[in-house]
Design a protein around this motif. Sequence first.
Motif, mmCIF file in Angstrom:
data_model
loop_
_atom_site.group_PDB
_atom_site.id
_atom_site.type_symbol
_atom_site.label_atom_id
_atom_site.label_comp_id
_atom_site.label_asym_id
_atom_site.label_seq_id
_atom_site.Cartn_x
_atom_site.Cartn_y
_atom_site.Cartn_z
ATOM 1 N N PRO A 66 70.598 15.967 35.523
ATOM 2 C CA PRO A 66 69.910 17.254 35.542
ATOM 3 C C PRO A 66 68.658 17.183 34.667
ATOM 4 C CG PRO A 66 72.049 17.405 34.428
ATOM 5 C CD PRO A 66 71.923 16.032 34.979
ATOM 6 N N GLU A 67 67.705 18.008 34.991
ATOM 7 C CA GLU A 67 66.448 17.979 34.250
ATOM 8 C C GLU A 67 66.723 18.167 32.762
ATOM 9 O OE1 GLU A 67 62.005 19.846 34.597
ATOM 10 O OE2 GLU A 67 63.541 20.433 35.991
ATOM 11 N N ASP A 68 66.035 17.385 31.957
ATOM 12 C CA ASP A 68 66.270 17.355 30.523
ATOM 13 C C ASP A 68 65.561 18.523 29.839
ATOM 14 O OD1 ASP A 68 65.668 14.843 27.950
ATOM 15 O OD2 ASP A 68 67.013 16.543 28.010
ATOM 16 N N VAL A 69 66.144 19.724 29.956
ATOM 17 C CA VAL A 69 65.574 20.921 29.345
ATOM 18 C C VAL A 69 66.635 21.554 28.464
ATOM 19 C CG1 VAL A 69 64.570 23.197 29.745
ATOM 20 C CG2 VAL A 69 64.122 21.348 31.346
ATOM 21 N N VAL A 70 66.246 21.892 27.239
ATOM 22 C CA VAL A 70 67.155 22.598 26.341
ATOM 23 C C VAL A 70 66.514 23.941 26.025
ATOM 24 C CG1 VAL A 70 68.162 22.630 24.025
ATOM 25 C CG2 VAL A 70 68.135 20.504 25.342
ATOM 26 N N ASP A 84 68.086 14.198 11.654
ATOM 27 C CA ASP A 84 68.398 13.262 12.730
ATOM 28 C C ASP A 84 68.925 14.032 13.935
ATOM 29 O OD1 ASP A 84 69.142 11.150 14.299
ATOM 30 O OD2 ASP A 84 70.646 10.369 12.925
ATOM 31 N N TRP A 85 68.047 14.415 14.838
ATOM 32 C CA TRP A 85 68.462 15.137 16.044
ATOM 33 C C TRP A 85 67.729 14.552 17.244
ATOM 34 C CZ3 TRP A 85 65.343 19.083 18.645
ATOM 35 C CH2 TRP A 85 64.099 19.307 18.066
ATOM 36 N N ALA A 86 68.325 14.697 18.408
ATOM 37 C CA ALA A 86 67.745 14.165 19.646
ATOM 38 C C ALA A 86 66.849 15.228 20.275
ATOM 39 C CB ALA A 86 68.842 13.750 20.612
ATOM 40 N N VAL A 87 65.584 14.914 20.421
ATOM 41 C CA VAL A 87 64.617 15.856 20.975
ATOM 42 C C VAL A 87 64.621 15.725 22.498
ATOM 43 C CG1 VAL A 87 62.183 16.528 21.027
ATOM 44 C CG2 VAL A 87 63.206 15.684 18.904
ATOM 45 N N PRO A 88 64.840 16.829 23.210
ATOM 46 C CA PRO A 88 64.805 16.755 24.680
ATOM 47 C C PRO A 88 63.370 16.618 25.178
ATOM 48 C CG PRO A 88 65.059 19.022 23.999
ATOM 49 C CD PRO A 88 65.119 18.188 22.742
ATOM 50 N N ARG A 89 63.227 16.262 26.433
ATOM 51 C CA ARG A 89 61.904 16.140 27.030
ATOM 52 C C ARG A 89 61.206 17.497 27.089
ATOM 53 N NH1 ARG A 89 59.673 16.811 31.726
ATOM 54 N NH2 ARG A 89 61.566 17.201 32.875
ATOM 55 N N ARG A 90 61.983 18.555 27.383
ATOM 56 C CA ARG A 90 61.440 19.913 27.425
ATOM 57 C C ARG A 90 62.320 20.820 26.579
ATOM 58 N NH1 ARG A 90 60.981 21.879 33.194
ATOM 59 N NH2 ARG A 90 60.023 23.638 32.145
ATOM 60 N N LEU A 91 61.680 21.592 25.713
ATOM 61 C CA LEU A 91 62.392 22.511 24.826
ATOM 62 C C LEU A 91 61.770 23.888 24.980
ATOM 63 C CD1 LEU A 91 64.489 22.847 22.530
ATOM 64 C CD2 LEU A 91 62.669 22.273 20.937
ATOM 65 N N VAL A 114 56.625 15.319 24.858
ATOM 66 C CA VAL A 114 57.613 16.383 24.691
ATOM 67 C C VAL A 114 56.902 17.706 24.946
ATOM 68 C CG1 VAL A 114 59.110 17.569 23.038
ATOM 69 C CG2 VAL A 114 58.961 15.071 23.008
ATOM 70 N N GLU A 115 57.511 18.558 25.770
ATOM 71 C CA GLU A 115 56.944 19.871 26.065
ATOM 72 C C GLU A 115 57.751 20.935 25.330
ATOM 73 O OE1 GLU A 115 56.820 20.450 30.315
ATOM 74 O OE2 GLU A 115 56.235 18.357 30.607
ATOM 75 N N ILE A 116 57.065 21.777 24.564
ATOM 76 C CA ILE A 116 57.717 22.871 23.840
ATOM 77 C C ILE A 116 57.094 24.172 24.318
ATOM 78 C CG2 ILE A 116 58.173 23.921 21.593
ATOM 79 C CD1 ILE A 116 57.986 21.127 20.358
ATOM 80 N N ASP A 117 57.925 25.060 24.877
ATOM 81 C CA ASP A 117 57.465 26.355 25.354
ATOM 82 C C ASP A 117 58.020 27.421 24.421
ATOM 83 O OD1 ASP A 117 56.280 28.262 27.086
ATOM 84 O OD2 ASP A 117 58.228 28.591 28.031
ATOM 85 N N LEU A 118 57.149 28.189 23.803
ATOM 86 C CA LEU A 118 57.551 29.214 22.840
ATOM 87 C C LEU A 118 57.377 30.603 23.436
ATOM 88 C CD1 LEU A 118 55.621 27.796 19.762
ATOM 89 C CD2 LEU A 118 58.066 27.543 20.225
ATOM 90 N N GLU A 119 58.371 31.449 23.205
ATOM 91 C CA GLU A 119 58.258 32.865 23.552
ATOM 92 C C GLU A 119 58.714 33.648 22.336
ATOM 93 O OE1 GLU A 119 60.255 36.033 26.581
ATOM 94 O OE2 GLU A 119 59.865 34.032 27.384
ATOM 95 N N LEU A 120 57.751 33.969 21.461
ATOM 96 C CA LEU A 120 58.046 34.628 20.191
ATOM 97 C C LEU A 120 57.392 36.002 20.180
ATOM 98 C CD1 LEU A 120 57.212 31.612 17.855
ATOM 99 C CD2 LEU A 120 59.409 32.188 18.874
ATOM 100 N N ALA A 121 58.155 37.007 19.774
ATOM 101 C CA ALA A 121 57.594 38.349 19.695
ATOM 102 C C ALA A 121 57.023 38.601 18.297
ATOM 103 C CB ALA A 121 58.643 39.391 20.042
ATOM 104 N N TYR A 122 57.877 38.543 17.244
ATOM 105 C CA TYR A 122 57.441 38.875 15.895
ATOM 106 C C TYR A 122 57.499 37.702 14.922
ATOM 107 C CZ TYR A 122 57.558 43.674 17.448
ATOM 108 O OH TYR A 122 57.308 44.829 18.123
ATOM 109 N N GLY A 123 58.018 36.577 15.325
ATOM 110 C CA GLY A 123 58.131 35.441 14.423
ATOM 111 C C GLY A 123 57.027 34.423 14.620
#
Length: 186
Positions: A66-70, A84-91, A114-123
């Motif tokens: 399955p697509e590597d998205v967390v 020490d953590w495993a970074v997914p291809r898409r976060l 690595v693709e990081i998509d953020l959806e933050l309202a107040y942080g």
Amino acid sequence: MSDLHMLVSDEDRERTTKQLQQAFAEGRLTRPELEERIGLALTARTYGDLLGLITDLPAAQAVPAPEDVVELETKNDHVKRSGDWAVPRRLRVVSKYGGVDLDLSEAVIPHPVVEIDLELAYGSAKIVLPEGGTANVDGVRSDWGRVSTGDVPGRPRAGAVHVVITGTAKYGGVSVRYPRKRWFTH
């Protein structure tokens, strides 16, 4: 001559290192085991050398994984990943009132991008890259905060992880930087 004595190519070595990194991400190998096996894989001469590094691991799946998205989601809490953590291809990180701290400096990153998509309202979000890493933040929109990268280059570099950050931080900002240098006194 047996196939196990046939010389391997760089592509064969790369394929084996990817399988080892996947096994680490799944918790099958410890970090020291991963580092030792990757070192041996990169210097392997024959198929027998490579096979000895992966015989105790499950065979690669015949069907696509399955697509590597967390996706990490919180309403009020802080999202934090470090050490020490495993970074997914898409976060994908979604947070209404909390902030985000992603420290990639000691993480295992098996992907060149690595693709990081953020959806933050107040942080706000703070992303710490490994030394030499690069980041493109052109896809981030912040209405009331600022997006800063300091001395982090925006274009990919050979051999370094490249992080592409997109999304929104409506009332917060996004900061991308390298780890802080620690000064020790004696």
